[in-house]
Design a protein around this motif. Structure first.
Motif, PDB file in Angstrom:
ATOM      1  N   UNK A 221       0.832  -1.210   0.000  1.00 57.17           N
ATOM      2  CA  UNK A 221       0.000   0.000   0.000  1.00 57.17           C
ATOM      3  C   UNK A 221       0.864   1.256   0.000  1.00 57.17           C
ATOM      4  N   UNK A 222       1.943   1.221   0.763  1.00 55.82           N
ATOM      5  CA  UNK A 222       2.847   2.370   0.809  1.00 55.82           C
ATOM      6  C   UNK A 222       3.457   2.627  -0.562  1.00 55.82           C
ATOM      7  N   UNK A 223       3.897   1.550  -1.223  1.00 55.36           N
ATOM      8  CA  UNK A 223       4.507   1.707  -2.539  1.00 55.36           C
ATOM      9  C   UNK A 223       3.484   2.219  -3.551  1.00 55.36           C
ATOM     10  N   UNK A 224       2.248   1.714  -3.462  1.00 62.53           N
ATOM     11  CA  UNK A 224       1.210   2.131  -4.405  1.00 62.53           C
ATOM     12  C   UNK A 224       0.784   3.579  -4.188  1.00 62.53           C
ATOM     13  N   UNK A 225       0.896   4.038  -2.943  1.00 61.65           N
ATOM     14  CA  UNK A 225       0.451   5.406  -2.639  1.00 61.65           C
ATOM     15  C   UNK A 225       1.387   6.463  -3.195  1.00 61.65           C
ATOM     16  N   UNK A 226       2.618   6.086  -3.532  1.00 55.29           N
ATOM     17  CA  UNK A 226       3.570   7.065  -4.059  1.00 55.29           C
ATOM     18  C   UNK A 226       4.082   8.029  -3.008  1.00 55.29           C
ATOM     19  N   UNK A 227       4.073   7.613  -1.747  1.00 58.19           N
ATOM     20  CA  UNK A 227       4.508   8.502  -0.668  1.00 58.19           C
ATOM     21  C   UNK A 227       6.003   8.669  -0.563  1.00 58.19           C
ATOM     22  N   UNK A 228       6.758   7.829  -1.279  1.00 58.45           N
ATOM     23  CA  UNK A 228       8.204   7.981  -1.291  1.00 58.45           C
ATOM     24  C   UNK A 228       8.876   7.433  -0.047  1.00 58.45           C
ATOM     25  N   UNK A 229      10.140   7.871   0.154  1.00 63.10           N
ATOM     26  CA  UNK A 229      10.947   7.342   1.246  1.00 63.10           C
ATOM     27  C   UNK A 229      10.322   7.631   2.609  1.00 63.10           C
ATOM     28  N   UNK A 230       9.718   8.825   2.740  1.00 63.14           N
ATOM     29  CA  UNK A 230       9.141   9.190   4.037  1.00 63.14           C
ATOM     30  C   UNK A 230       8.006   8.249   4.424  1.00 63.14           C
ATOM     31  N   UNK A 231       7.174   7.873   3.471  1.00 64.48           N
ATOM     32  CA  UNK A 231       6.082   6.946   3.771  1.00 64.48           C
ATOM     33  C   UNK A 231       6.620   5.581   4.207  1.00 64.48           C
ATOM     34  N   UNK A 232       7.700   5.125   3.575  1.00 66.54           N
ATOM     35  CA  UNK A 232       8.284   3.831   3.930  1.00 66.54           C
ATOM     36  C   UNK A 232       8.875   3.868   5.337  1.00 66.54           C
ATOM     37  N   UNK A 233       9.650   4.901   5.657  1.00 64.72           N
ATOM     38  CA  UNK A 233      10.241   4.965   7.004  1.00 64.72           C
ATOM     39  C   UNK A 233       9.174   5.153   8.076  1.00 64.72           C
ATOM     40  N   UNK A 246      16.506   6.472   5.758  1.00 65.27           N
ATOM     41  CA  UNK A 246      16.987   6.162   4.407  1.00 65.27           C
ATOM     42  C   UNK A 246      18.135   7.116   4.096  1.00 65.27           C
ATOM     43  N   UNK A 247      19.244   6.568   3.616  1.00 58.57           N
ATOM     44  CA  UNK A 247      20.371   7.362   3.128  1.00 58.57           C
ATOM     45  C   UNK A 247      20.576   7.059   1.658  1.00 58.57           C
ATOM     46  N   UNK A 248      21.090   8.048   0.904  1.00 55.51           N
ATOM     47  CA  UNK A 248      21.429   7.746  -0.478  1.00 55.51           C
ATOM     48  C   UNK A 248      22.723   6.939  -0.525  1.00 55.51           C
ATOM     49  N   UNK A 251      25.677   8.267   1.519  1.00 57.49           N
ATOM     50  CA  UNK A 251      25.605   8.462   2.960  1.00 57.49           C
ATOM     51  C   UNK A 251      24.880   9.711   3.398  1.00 57.49           C
ATOM     52  N   UNK A 252      24.214  10.401   2.485  1.00 54.04           N
ATOM     53  CA  UNK A 252      23.477  11.609   2.860  1.00 54.04           C
ATOM     54  C   UNK A 252      22.044  11.238   3.219  1.00 54.04           C
ATOM     55  N   UNK A 253      21.552  11.809   4.292  1.00 53.30           N
ATOM     56  CA  UNK A 253      20.222  11.460   4.803  1.00 53.30           C
ATOM     57  C   UNK A 253      19.135  11.955   3.863  1.00 53.30           C
ATOM     58  N   UNK A 254      18.164  11.060   3.561  1.00 53.56           N
ATOM     59  CA  UNK A 254      17.019  11.428   2.735  1.00 53.56           C
ATOM     60  C   UNK A 254      15.716  11.428   3.538  1.00 53.56           C
ATOM     61  N   UNK A 255      15.615  10.556   4.548  1.00 53.98           N
ATOM     62  CA  UNK A 255      14.395  10.518   5.362  1.00 53.98           C
ATOM     63  C   UNK A 255      14.711   9.868   6.698  1.00 53.98           C
ATOM     64  N   UNK A 256      14.107  10.394   7.773  1.00 52.35           N
ATOM     65  CA  UNK A 256      14.254   9.827   9.122  1.00 52.35           C
ATOM     66  C   UNK A 256      12.909   9.944   9.830  1.00 52.35           C
ATOM     67  N   UNK A 257      12.418   8.834  10.362  1.00 54.67           N
ATOM     68  CA  UNK A 257      11.188   8.839  11.148  1.00 54.67           C
ATOM     69  C   UNK A 257      11.483   8.222  12.502  1.00 54.67           C
ATOM     70  N   UNK A 258      11.129   8.959  13.573  1.00 48.60           N
ATOM     71  CA  UNK A 258      11.405   8.496  14.925  1.00 48.60           C
ATOM     72  C   UNK A 258      12.339   9.447  15.643  1.00 48.60           C
ATOM     73  N   UNK A 259      12.529   9.229  16.926  1.00 54.96           N
ATOM     74  CA  UNK A 259      13.376  10.145  17.712  1.00 54.96           C
ATOM     75  C   UNK A 259      14.856   9.939  17.443  1.00 54.96           C
TER      76      UNK A 259
END
Length: 593
Positions: A221-233, A246-248, A251-259
């Motif tokens: 569902x996450x992949x189908x929604x097109x939410x990108x890296x942020x939706x996955x994390x 998620x890092x590229x 090593x550069x940060x693209x998305x972080x979810x959580x403390x």
């Protein structure tokens, strides 16, 4: 505010009676056999000594009930007082001390509540003087101490009583704060245990319902929604309770979810990054590296990035690894789609850049540049980049484009067989792009050539040749590596193939323009004087004779030439460029006509 625990401790210890180390007298009372209402007169020094000992005892007491009891039992240290009653605030109520005498208890308690936190008189039969004294701290009222005396206390005795009340209130504040910290620690421990239990229950429930199917469906569902890296994390963090990121590839940060996301995010070390990627690639499935559980995002074998969970406490289990694997699959689909879109856009931008370098019509170029998000209006600079340790392939071109964007350059990019070309919207900084590329490639063996300012689309091919000229001059100079600007090349601008009359005019204008303007405004002959000076090999006498002027006049003119042009005739490079410029002015451009 005193809690229920303080209330229990207060009543549990109410039957305990302590004493101060040296002579702390017991409370006196008229109605209770344990108190004496006979005043004890002590010298001031002795009273202060007893109060000091009492203060130590108050602050050493373990809870509020014991503090109030000590204050009541040793009230006589402050003067001819009796402790009539004591109250501690529990919730929104004032709870009397179990040691309070039964006489007048209801009337005194009513009077204390009427005072509503203020100090005030209290009437007790047989006692001419009585006061209810609030025990207040930074957090508010802690309770009351009701004091009586058989005679009106002196000023000194009232001062000692006030001191005892302040020390008692301060000790209560410390006890409340100490108890609060302890209770907070217990509550935090309880909440952590509760969270652990809830997480285990959640995992159990998920397992019973088919954990793998649920995770797979969620990530689909996450992949189908097109939410990108942020939706996955976000989904991965919700499933595991661990920070997800998620890092590229670099090593550069693209998305972080959580403390716990570090700010700023650590700058990656290219060498260590490559070693880590190779180490993970050799394993099957996620790999623990330090406090992270890491998996690669690599559809069709190409590494596009890294998906990781931050697991400081080593809590990851089989279900966590399962969720991480499904998330990596969903993210691989998302990044592959984004890569396809980026490749299409990159191809369109490269095709536009190629057409601009070879020549294309303005309206079409402006329309195409707007479609790919680049503003082609205004001045542009052509930048060519060559690095000795890098093959000029797509990987190197992408690296140049990424670094150029990082240093703030808006540009279109393409590549040739041995160099990368940028059509930049701003004049590049003299060192920023070169230094950033040197760090990216791990070596300083690179050369960059930059054209003069280009104000029209039709002029881009000509300015592309200028950038190439700047690159070639730099590569064949003593300092081969670095950045060269075409408009700073001096004589070398007109020595290469393809130089036309326009380039000669620009060269003359750069070196003689201010002198030509001065001659025109003042009907002077500064350029002619300079030309004759060079024709005579710099000989003052010959030059003065050829101009039919005095030697001192020649010296004055040469000084004026230095002041007006800003060029130094004693400098070898300036002298050479000025001499060539005067020859071109006189012979090629017809400066004497």
């Amino acid at each position: 505010m005193v809690g229920s625990r303080a209330y229990r401790l207060y009543h549990r210890r109410s039957d305990r009676r302590g004493s101060l180390p040296k002579g702390g007298a017991r409370r006196h009372a008229t109605t209770a056999p344990k108190r004496s209402r006979l005043p004890v007169r002590t010298p001031a020094a002795h009273a202060l000594q007893e109060l000091a000992a009492l203060s130590h005892a108050l602050f050493d007491a373990s809870d509020e009930g014991e503090i109030l009891r000590l204050a009541m039992d040793h009230l006589v240290a402050a003067g001819p007082y009796s402790a009539e009653a004591g109250y501690l605030k529990v919730g929104h109520d004032l709870v009397p001390s179990p040691g309070n005498g039964p006489t007048h208890a209801v009337a005194v308690a009513r009077r204390v509540r009427e005072l509503a936190g203020q100090d005030g008189k209290v009437i007790v039969a047989g006692m001419p003087w009585g006061r209810a004294l609030g025990l207040r701290g930074p957090a508010g009222l802690h309770g009351y101490l009701v004091v009586t005396a058989v005679s009106r206390p002196t000023r000194a005795e009232r001062s000692l009583l006030a001191m005892l009340v302040r020390h008692t209130a301060a000790a209560l504040s410390v006890a409340v704060a100490r108890r609060g910290r302890h209770e907070d620690a217990l509550e935090l421990h309880r909440l952590r245990e509760e969270r652990t239990v809830l997480q285990r229950q959640l995992i159990t429930v998920a397992a019973e319902l088919g954990y793998e199917r649920a995770v797979h469906a969620l990530m689909a569902d996450v992949a189908a929604s097109g939410g990108g890296e942020e939706a996955v994390t976000r989904a991965l963090h919700g499933l595991t309770g661990l920070p997800a990121l998620v890092e590229d590839r670099f090593g550069r940060l693209r998305s972080w979810t959580g403390p716990g996301c570090p700010v700023p995010y650590p700058e990656p070390d290219p060498v260590r990054r490559e070693d880590m990627l190779h180490a993970v690639a050799r394993q099957t499935g996620p790999v623990r590296i330090g406090d992270r559980v890491v998996t690669l995002i690599r559809p069709h074998g190409e590494i596009l990035g890294v998906l990781a969970l931050v697991d400081v406490r080593d809590e990851a289990d089989e279900r966590t690894v399962l969720a991480l694997g499904h998330a990596a699959t969903a993210l691989a689909l998302e990044l592959t789609h984004l890569r396809s879109l980026a490749e299409v856009e990159l191809r369109l931008r490269r095709e536009l850049a190629d057409d601009l370098l070879t020549g294309t019509d303005g309206p079409s170029a402006y329309a195409r540049s707007a479609a790919v998000g680049h503003d082609l209006h205004g001045s542009h600079y052509i930048v060519v980049v060559q690095w000795s340790n890098r093959t000029t392939d797509d990987s190197f071109a992408q690296s140049v484009g990424r670094v150029a964007a990082a240093v703030g350059m808006r540009s279109l990019l393409t590549r040739r067989s041995d160099h990368v070309v940028l059509i930049a919207g701003d004049r590049p900084h003299a060192h920023a792009l070169y230094e950033a590329l040197a760090r990216e490639n791990g070596t300083r063996s690179g050369t960059i050539g930059v054209s003069a300012s280009c104000d029209a689309v039709d002029d881009i091919p000509h300015h592309y040749r200028e950038a190439q000229r700047a690159l070639d001059v730099r590569r064949h100079s003593r300092e081969r590596f670095g950045t060269s600007f075409f408009d700073e090349l001096g004589l070398y601008r007109i020595l290469g193939p393809g130089s036309g009359r326009r380039e000669l005019e620009r060269f003359v204008q750069e070196w003689l323009g201010q002198l030509i303007d001065y001659d025109s405004r003042h009907h002077a002959t500064m350029v002619e004087t300079l030309s004759r000076y060079f024709d005579c090999g710099g000989n003052y006498d010959e030059t003065a004779d050829s101009l039919a002027i005095h030697r001192s006049t020649l010296r004055y003119r040469l000084q004026r030439i230095r002041d007006i042009s800003g060029h130094d005739l004693a400098n070898v490079e300036d002298r050479l460029n000025l001499q060539v410029a005067t020859r071109v002015w006189k012979i090629v451009l017809g400066g004497l006509d």
